[in-house]
Design a protein around this motif. Structure first.
Motif, PDB file in Angstrom:
ATOM      1  N   GLY A   1     103.427   9.608  -5.765  1.00  0.00           N
ATOM      2  CA  GLY A   1     102.380  10.678  -5.243  1.00  0.00           C
ATOM      3  C   GLY A   1     102.496  12.060  -5.892  1.00  0.00           C
ATOM      4  N   LEU A   2     102.552  11.746  -7.113  1.00  0.00           N
ATOM      5  CA  LEU A   2     103.002  13.029  -8.151  1.00  0.00           C
ATOM      6  C   LEU A   2     104.178  14.041  -7.745  1.00  0.00           C
ATOM      7  N   GLY A   3     104.862  13.421  -6.573  1.00  0.00           N
ATOM      8  CA  GLY A   3     106.132  14.043  -6.198  1.00  0.00           C
ATOM      9  C   GLY A   3     105.834  15.208  -4.985  1.00  0.00           C
ATOM     10  N   GLN A   4     104.516  14.996  -4.552  1.00  0.00           N
ATOM     11  CA  GLN A   4     104.230  16.078  -3.453  1.00  0.00           C
ATOM     12  C   GLN A   4     104.552  15.852  -1.997  1.00  0.00           C
ATOM     13  N   HIS A   5     104.667  14.649  -1.967  1.00  0.00           N
ATOM     14  CA  HIS A   5     105.321  14.209  -0.498  1.00  0.00           C
ATOM     15  C   HIS A   5     106.728  13.659  -0.598  1.00  0.00           C
ATOM     16  N   TYR A   6     107.657  14.679   0.009  1.00  0.00           N
ATOM     17  CA  TYR A   6     108.925  14.408  -0.304  1.00  0.00           C
ATOM     18  C   TYR A   6     109.805  14.628   1.040  1.00  0.00           C
ATOM     19  N   CYS A   7     110.658  13.622   1.319  1.00  0.00           N
ATOM     20  CA  CYS A   7     111.644  13.797   2.587  1.00  0.00           C
ATOM     21  C   CYS A   7     112.880  14.254   2.368  1.00  0.00           C
ATOM     22  N   LEU A   8     113.136  15.619   2.758  1.00  0.00           N
ATOM     23  CA  LEU A   8     114.140  16.241   2.249  1.00  0.00           C
ATOM     24  C   LEU A   8     115.420  15.798   2.773  1.00  0.00           C
ATOM     25  N   THR A   9     115.506  15.161   3.890  1.00  0.00           N
ATOM     26  CA  THR A   9     116.781  14.566   4.527  1.00  0.00           C
ATOM     27  C   THR A   9     117.244  13.267   3.849  1.00  0.00           C
ATOM     28  N   CYS A  10     116.275  12.549   3.498  1.00  0.00           N
ATOM     29  CA  CYS A  10     116.352  11.342   2.746  1.00  0.00           C
ATOM     30  C   CYS A  10     116.290  11.360   1.066  1.00  0.00           C
TER      31      CYS A  10
ATOM     32  N   ILE B   1     117.686  26.582   1.310  1.00  0.00           N
ATOM     33  CA  ILE B   1     116.584  26.563   1.785  1.00  0.00           C
ATOM     34  C   ILE B   1     116.539  27.633   3.104  1.00  0.00           C
ATOM     35  N   ASN B   2     117.712  27.308   3.916  1.00  0.00           N
ATOM     36  CA  ASN B   2     117.754  28.262   4.835  1.00  0.00           C
ATOM     37  C   ASN B   2     118.090  29.696   4.524  1.00  0.00           C
ATOM     38  N   ASP B   3     119.121  29.862   3.595  1.00  0.00           N
ATOM     39  CA  ASP B   3     119.639  31.014   3.327  1.00  0.00           C
ATOM     40  C   ASP B   3     118.581  31.869   2.323  1.00  0.00           C
ATOM     41  N   THR B   4     117.897  31.070   1.436  1.00  0.00           N
ATOM     42  CA  THR B   4     116.943  32.168   0.755  1.00  0.00           C
ATOM     43  C   THR B   4     115.393  32.139   1.359  1.00  0.00           C
ATOM     44  N   GLY B   5     115.202  31.370   2.365  1.00  0.00           N
ATOM     45  CA  GLY B   5     113.962  31.503   3.107  1.00  0.00           C
ATOM     46  C   GLY B   5     112.802  30.796   2.335  1.00  0.00           C
TER      47      GLY B   5
ATOM     48  N   ILE C   1     125.064  13.028   0.851  1.00  0.00           N
ATOM     49  CA  ILE C   1     124.857  13.653   2.119  1.00  0.00           C
ATOM     50  C   ILE C   1     125.293  15.136   1.934  1.00  0.00           C
ATOM     51  N   ASP C   2     126.432  15.395   1.241  1.00  0.00           N
ATOM     52  CA  ASP C   2     127.028  16.848   0.742  1.00  0.00           C
ATOM     53  C   ASP C   2     125.800  17.418  -0.030  1.00  0.00           C
ATOM     54  N   GLN C   3     125.051  16.727  -1.122  1.00  0.00           N
ATOM     55  CA  GLN C   3     124.010  17.351  -2.023  1.00  0.00           C
ATOM     56  C   GLN C   3     122.705  17.759  -1.107  1.00  0.00           C
ATOM     57  N   ILE C   4     122.644  16.950  -0.081  1.00  0.00           N
ATOM     58  CA  ILE C   4     121.375  17.252   0.782  1.00  0.00           C
ATOM     59  C   ILE C   4     121.877  18.223   1.640  1.00  0.00           C
ATOM     60  N   GLN C   5     122.876  18.371   2.252  1.00  0.00           N
ATOM     61  CA  GLN C   5     123.146  19.489   2.982  1.00  0.00           C
ATOM     62  C   GLN C   5     123.261  20.845   2.181  1.00  0.00           C
ATOM     63  N   ASP C   6     123.520  20.893   0.824  1.00  0.00           N
ATOM     64  CA  ASP C   6     123.564  22.026   0.069  1.00  0.00           C
ATOM     65  C   ASP C   6     122.094  22.277  -0.122  1.00  0.00           C
TER      66      ASP C   6
ATOM     67  N   LYS D   1     116.103   8.368  10.958  1.00  0.00           N
ATOM     68  CA  LYS D   1     116.595   8.941  12.060  1.00  0.00           C
ATOM     69  C   LYS D   1     118.117   9.132  12.001  1.00  0.00           C
ATOM     70  N   ARG D   2     118.744   7.687  11.378  1.00  0.00           N
ATOM     71  CA  ARG D   2     120.174   7.499  11.046  1.00  0.00           C
ATOM     72  C   ARG D   2     120.590   8.811   9.959  1.00  0.00           C
ATOM     73  N   ARG D   3     119.580   8.978   9.222  1.00  0.00           N
ATOM     74  CA  ARG D   3     120.149   9.808   7.928  1.00  0.00           C
ATOM     75  C   ARG D   3     120.035  11.370   8.690  1.00  0.00           C
ATOM     76  N   LEU D   4     119.316  11.504   9.543  1.00  0.00           N
ATOM     77  CA  LEU D   4     119.074  13.099  10.109  1.00  0.00           C
ATOM     78  C   LEU D   4     120.382  13.302  10.826  1.00  0.00           C
ATOM     79  N   LYS D   5     120.840  12.159  11.657  1.00  0.00           N
ATOM     80  CA  LYS D   5     122.458  12.515  12.377  1.00  0.00           C
ATOM     81  C   LYS D   5     123.472  12.533  11.413  1.00  0.00           C
ATOM     82  N   ASP D   6     123.305  12.001  10.094  1.00  0.00           N
ATOM     83  CA  ASP D   6     124.361  12.071   9.204  1.00  0.00           C
ATOM     84  C   ASP D   6     124.283  13.477   8.557  1.00  0.00           C
ATOM     85  N   VAL D   7     123.227  14.085   8.292  1.00  0.00           N
ATOM     86  CA  VAL D   7     122.917  15.258   7.769  1.00  0.00           C
ATOM     87  C   VAL D   7     123.290  16.493   8.731  1.00  0.00           C
ATOM     88  N   ALA D   8     123.247  16.062   9.877  1.00  0.00           N
ATOM     89  CA  ALA D   8     123.764  17.382  11.016  1.00  0.00           C
ATOM     90  C   ALA D   8     125.125  17.217  11.407  1.00  0.00           C
TER      91      ALA D   8
END
Length: 123
Positions: A57-66, A40-44, A30-35, A86-93
């Protein structure tokens, strides 16, 4: 009659075998995903993944939180409605732990002591 050997027990007693299989397909923490999200938020910049034949899918369809790749956009949309996502979204938040918080939890306090020798003023 001789004793028969069980192949399963040989593999389970081998510590190197167990360790390699425990870490083979380990997902991101989770801390790696938060990083990643913080970067992404810092650099834009959005997360761009170059086409890779080894990824679904050649890596084009990616879920960032999971931190998972999917075959197509439809599968990704279905994934976003699942309970695991949805559980992972709560963990990342949750607020990310820092090193100072970890040290305080371990009982290491940060003391600010007065100086041992006072500075003498020169007149």
């Amino acid at each position: 009659m001789g004793r028969t050997r069980n192949k399963i027990t040989r593999a389970t007693k081998n510590k190197a075998y167990k360790k390699s299989h425990d870490t083979k397909r380990r997902p991101k923490d989770i801390d790696q995903i938060q990083d990643d999200i913080k970067y992404i938020n810092d650099t834009g910049k959005s997360l761009t993944i170059e086409p890779n034949e080894d990824l679904p899918g050649l890596g084009q369809h990616y879920c960032l939180t999971c931190a998972r790749h999917f075959m197509n956009e439809n599968t990704l949309n279905i994934h976003t409605t699942t309970k695991a996502h949805k559980r992972r979204l709560k963990d990342v938040a949750i607020k990310q732990y820092t090193q100072t918080e970890a040290e305080l939890a371990a009982g290491k306090s940060i003391e600010i002591l007065p100086p041992a020798h006072n500075k003498m003023s020169v007149e």
